[in-house]
Design a protein around this motif. Structure first.
Motif, PDB file in Angstrom:
ATOM      1  N   ILE A 139       0.849  -1.180   0.000  1.00  0.00           N
ATOM      2  CA  ILE A 139       0.000   0.000   0.000  1.00  0.00           C
ATOM      3  C   ILE A 139       0.891   1.238   0.000  1.00  0.00           C
ATOM      4  N   PRO A 140       0.764   2.114  -0.994  1.00  0.00           N
ATOM      5  CA  PRO A 140       1.616   3.307  -1.019  1.00  0.00           C
ATOM      6  C   PRO A 140       1.317   4.203   0.171  1.00  0.00           C
ATOM      7  N   PRO A 141       2.341   4.767   0.763  1.00  0.00           N
ATOM      8  CA  PRO A 141       2.102   5.597   1.947  1.00  0.00           C
ATOM      9  C   PRO A 141       1.441   6.924   1.613  1.00  0.00           C
ATOM     10  N   LEU A 142       0.637   7.396   2.541  1.00  0.00           N
ATOM     11  CA  LEU A 142       0.075   8.733   2.436  1.00  0.00           C
ATOM     12  C   LEU A 142       1.110   9.783   2.802  1.00  0.00           C
ATOM     13  N   PHE A 143       1.945   9.441   3.786  1.00  0.00           N
ATOM     14  CA  PHE A 143       3.088  10.303   4.132  1.00  0.00           C
ATOM     15  C   PHE A 143       4.068   9.496   4.977  1.00  0.00           C
ATOM     16  N   VAL A 144       5.292   9.997   5.040  1.00  0.00           N
ATOM     17  CA  VAL A 144       6.356   9.387   5.827  1.00  0.00           C
ATOM     18  C   VAL A 144       7.037  10.496   6.624  1.00  0.00           C
ATOM     19  N   LEU A 145       7.209  10.281   7.922  1.00  0.00           N
ATOM     20  CA  LEU A 145       7.902  11.245   8.776  1.00  0.00           C
ATOM     21  C   LEU A 145       9.141  10.604   9.374  1.00  0.00           C
ATOM     22  N   PRO A 146      10.289  11.238   9.273  1.00  0.00           N
ATOM     23  CA  PRO A 146      11.483  10.691   9.909  1.00  0.00           C
ATOM     24  C   PRO A 146      11.494  10.976  11.406  1.00  0.00           C
ATOM     25  N   VAL A 147      12.149  10.095  12.141  1.00  0.00           N
ATOM     26  CA  VAL A 147      12.419  10.329  13.564  1.00  0.00           C
ATOM     27  C   VAL A 147      13.933  10.367  13.701  1.00  0.00           C
ATOM     28  N   PRO A 148      14.515  11.543  13.839  1.00  0.00           N
ATOM     29  CA  PRO A 148      15.983  11.626  13.871  1.00  0.00           C
ATOM     30  C   PRO A 148      16.542  11.046  15.155  1.00  0.00           C
ATOM     31  N   PRO A 149      17.759  10.479  15.082  1.00  0.00           N
ATOM     32  CA  PRO A 149      18.416  10.050  16.318  1.00  0.00           C
ATOM     33  C   PRO A 149      18.712  11.267  17.169  1.00  0.00           C
ATOM     34  N   SER A 150      18.728  11.072  18.458  1.00  0.00           N
ATOM     35  CA  SER A 150      18.943  12.188  19.378  1.00  0.00           C
ATOM     36  C   SER A 150      20.177  11.949  20.221  1.00  0.00           C
ATOM     37  N   VAL A 151      20.970  12.990  20.396  1.00  0.00           N
ATOM     38  CA  VAL A 151      22.183  12.863  21.214  1.00  0.00           C
ATOM     39  C   VAL A 151      21.839  12.651  22.673  1.00  0.00           C
ATOM     40  N   ALA A 152      20.598  12.971  23.052  1.00  0.00           N
ATOM     41  CA  ALA A 152      20.196  12.838  24.465  1.00  0.00           C
ATOM     42  C   ALA A 152      19.775  11.431  24.824  1.00  0.00           C
ATOM     43  N   THR A 153      19.603  10.559  23.821  1.00  0.00           N
ATOM     44  CA  THR A 153      19.117   9.227  24.116  1.00  0.00           C
ATOM     45  C   THR A 153      20.259   8.301  24.480  1.00  0.00           C
ATOM     46  N   SER A 154      19.892   7.103  24.941  1.00  0.00           N
ATOM     47  CA  SER A 154      20.896   6.113  25.295  1.00  0.00           C
ATOM     48  C   SER A 154      21.639   5.656  24.054  1.00  0.00           C
ATOM     49  N   PHE A 181       8.453  -5.423  19.656  1.00  0.00           N
ATOM     50  CA  PHE A 181       7.964  -4.379  20.552  1.00  0.00           C
ATOM     51  C   PHE A 181       6.913  -3.494  19.894  1.00  0.00           C
ATOM     52  N   TYR A 182       5.843  -3.220  20.632  1.00  0.00           N
ATOM     53  CA  TYR A 182       5.034  -2.039  20.334  1.00  0.00           C
ATOM     54  C   TYR A 182       5.802  -0.823  20.852  1.00  0.00           C
ATOM     55  N   SER A 183       6.101  -0.824  22.130  1.00  0.00           N
ATOM     56  CA  SER A 183       7.013   0.178  22.697  1.00  0.00           C
ATOM     57  C   SER A 183       7.500  -0.315  24.044  1.00  0.00           C
ATOM     58  N   ASN A 184       8.788  -0.095  24.285  1.00  0.00           N
ATOM     59  CA  ASN A 184       9.400  -0.500  25.550  1.00  0.00           C
ATOM     60  C   ASN A 184       9.426   0.635  26.563  1.00  0.00           C
ATOM     61  N   GLY A 185       8.652   1.689  26.295  1.00  0.00           N
ATOM     62  CA  GLY A 185       8.508   2.749  27.282  1.00  0.00           C
ATOM     63  C   GLY A 185       9.495   3.885  27.114  1.00  0.00           C
ATOM     64  N   LEU A 186       9.803   4.549  28.219  1.00  0.00           N
ATOM     65  CA  LEU A 186      10.662   5.727  28.204  1.00  0.00           C
ATOM     66  C   LEU A 186      12.133   5.345  28.111  1.00  0.00           C
ATOM     67  N   ASP A 187      12.921   6.294  27.647  1.00  0.00           N
ATOM     68  CA  ASP A 187      14.370   6.243  27.859  1.00  0.00           C
ATOM     69  C   ASP A 187      14.562   6.855  29.254  1.00  0.00           C
ATOM     70  N   PHE A 188      14.392   6.025  30.278  1.00  0.00           N
ATOM     71  CA  PHE A 188      14.092   6.494  31.629  1.00  0.00           C
ATOM     72  C   PHE A 188      15.158   7.427  32.196  1.00  0.00           C
ATOM     73  N   GLU A 189      16.415   7.043  32.110  1.00  0.00           N
ATOM     74  CA  GLU A 189      17.474   7.854  32.727  1.00  0.00           C
ATOM     75  C   GLU A 189      17.512   9.254  32.131  1.00  0.00           C
ATOM     76  N   ASN A 190      17.389   9.345  30.826  1.00  0.00           N
ATOM     77  CA  ASN A 190      17.394  10.663  30.194  1.00  0.00           C
ATOM     78  C   ASN A 190      16.097  11.408  30.451  1.00  0.00           C
ATOM     79  N   ALA A 191      14.993  10.692  30.553  1.00  0.00           N
ATOM     80  CA  ALA A 191      13.701  11.341  30.798  1.00  0.00           C
ATOM     81  C   ALA A 191      13.693  12.050  32.146  1.00  0.00           C
ATOM     82  N   ILE A 192      14.206  11.393  33.185  1.00  0.00           N
ATOM     83  CA  ILE A 192      14.152  12.008  34.506  1.00  0.00           C
ATOM     84  C   ILE A 192      15.207  13.103  34.675  1.00  0.00           C
TER      85      ILE A 192
END
Length: 280
Positions: free
Chosen positions: A4-19, A83-94
């Protein structure tokens, strides 16, 4: 079924703040597997952590669907099979004082008050914040063959903020909620269905059938759909809106808890002193 051709695609850039493990670019892909049904598939290796970059792309995808496409039903799912989602990047979140009030809670508020029906298709594990995100949807369908839903904050020493807990109090019975948070119990799909955590089991085909049976596409046309949700989930919305004040609330709770703990220790000391005098 052909691609199915996509209606749109959005990138999620890597973040220096993540693990260090969350350093790959991800994406949100929106397709239309059925008329006015929007399948929003995300991938943010390795396990779809709820980082600021992920949350911002998620929020933008919901905005695009609402304001650029005909009203319909939104399905969210992961293309990472485990995974659907493994939750927060906890250490960076807090460590980031803006994360909860400016990133996570606005996404959750958007989901819980979204003016169209939303379905979380949980293809794999949904842990902690990942399950909370799924609970902000109107309906949940889960892979019957693999994956668990779990609130495992107890296992890594995290407290539940008011905005995290209220959605479970509103949508589940207290016995199920107790078992989730005080036992970190992992629920497979059929047990989750029995407890009312999810509304059905299956994959995309079963989710589309569920949407058809519930006539959700037709329900999406109601102009008051979002307003009704705001009232139905007003306790959740209130806690999310008060997110910026949560640190003050939790600090006040800590002070009160410390006071009560000191009083309890004093009572024990006084009791032991009485015992010692009785022995003289």
């Amino acid at each position: 079924m052909p691609p199915i051709p996509p209606l749109f695609v959005l990138p999620v850039p890597p973040s220096v703040a993540t693990s260090s493990t969350q350093n790959q670019q991800g994406e949100f892909i929106c397709t239309q597997p059925s008329p006015q049904v929007y399948l929003l598939s995300f991938s943010y290796p390795p396990d779809n952590r709820l980082t600021p970059a992920f949350n911002q792309s998620f929020l933008l995808a919901l905005d695009i669907i609402e304001h650029r496409l005909p009203r319909g039903v939104v399905i969210t799912t992961s293309t990472i099979s485990k995974f659907y989602s493994n939750g927060l990047d906890f250490e960076n979140a807090i460590r980031d004082p803006t994360f909860f009030p400016s990133s996570l809670f606005p996404l959750w508020r958007r989901l819980v008050t979204y003016p169209m029906p939303t379905v979380a298709l949980m293809n794999g594990h949904a842990f902690a914040g990942g399950l909370m995100t799924a609970m902000m949807h109107d309906y949940r369908i889960m892979n019957p063959h693999k994956g668990f839903v779990c609130l495992n904050e107890l296992d890594f020493g995290a407290a539940l903020q008011p905005a995290m807990a209220s959605v479970f109090r509103v949508k589940l019975n207290m016995t199920t909620f107790r078992n989730m948070v005080l036992e970190s119990r992992r629920f497979p799909a059929l047990e989750a269905l029995k407890e009312g955590i999810i509304d059905g089991v299956g994959d995309v085909d079963e989710t589309l059938a569920f949407i058809g049976e519930m006539k959700l596409t037709q329900k999406a046309q109601g102009a008051s759909y979002g307003k009704i949700k705001e009232e139905m989930y007003r306790e959740v919305v209130k806690d999310l809106d008060e997110g910026p004040d949560t640190p003050k609330t939790l600090t006040a709770r800590d002070l009160d808890r410390n006071r009560r703990d000191s009083e309890a220790k004093k009572r024990v000391d006084e009791y032991q002193a009485v015992l010692r005098r009785a022995k003289l």
